[in-house]
Design a protein around this motif. Sequence first.
Motif, PDB file in Angstrom:
ATOM      1  N   HIS A  50      39.224  48.847  34.100  1.00 55.64           N
ATOM      2  CA  HIS A  50      38.478  48.852  35.579  1.00 55.64           C
ATOM      3  C   HIS A  50      38.151  47.370  35.660  1.00 55.64           C
TER       4      HIS A  50
ATOM      5  N   ARG B 206      39.496  44.356  34.377  1.00 58.06           N
ATOM      6  CA  ARG B 206      40.480  43.790  34.559  1.00 58.06           C
ATOM      7  C   ARG B 206      41.018  43.847  35.937  1.00 58.06           C
ATOM      8  N   GLN B 207      41.070  44.976  36.432  1.00 55.41           N
ATOM      9  CA  GLN B 207      41.298  45.091  38.157  1.00 55.41           C
ATOM     10  C   GLN B 207      40.358  44.564  39.002  1.00 55.41           C
TER      11      GLN B 207
ATOM     12  N   ALA C 106      40.969  41.430  41.383  1.00 51.54           N
ATOM     13  CA  ALA C 106      40.523  41.046  42.997  1.00 51.54           C
ATOM     14  C   ALA C 106      39.729  40.162  43.400  1.00 51.54           C
TER      15      ALA C 106
END
Length: 82
Positions: A60, A62-63, A67
């Motif tokens: 999570h 990393r995402q 972004a």
Amino acid sequence: MGQIFDQAQANLVKLGVSHERLDLLIQVAKKNGALGAKLTGGGMGGCMICLAPTESSAAHIRQALAAAGATQSWFNLYKRGK
């Protein structure tokens, strides 16, 4: 350990070796579940390290970092006793 990372980062900011973009990514990591985060290396290189409580939390984070503009990330899974 996370609190130690956070305090170290606060000290590095005071020393002037961090960067506003890196500070933003550290804030993103923290807001998305990191236990602590700080720059790593000699400073001004745009590299940070953060601690996550679980593998899914790391994914999570990393995402969220991607972004926010992070161009690369990786993680290592450490298990107690190994």
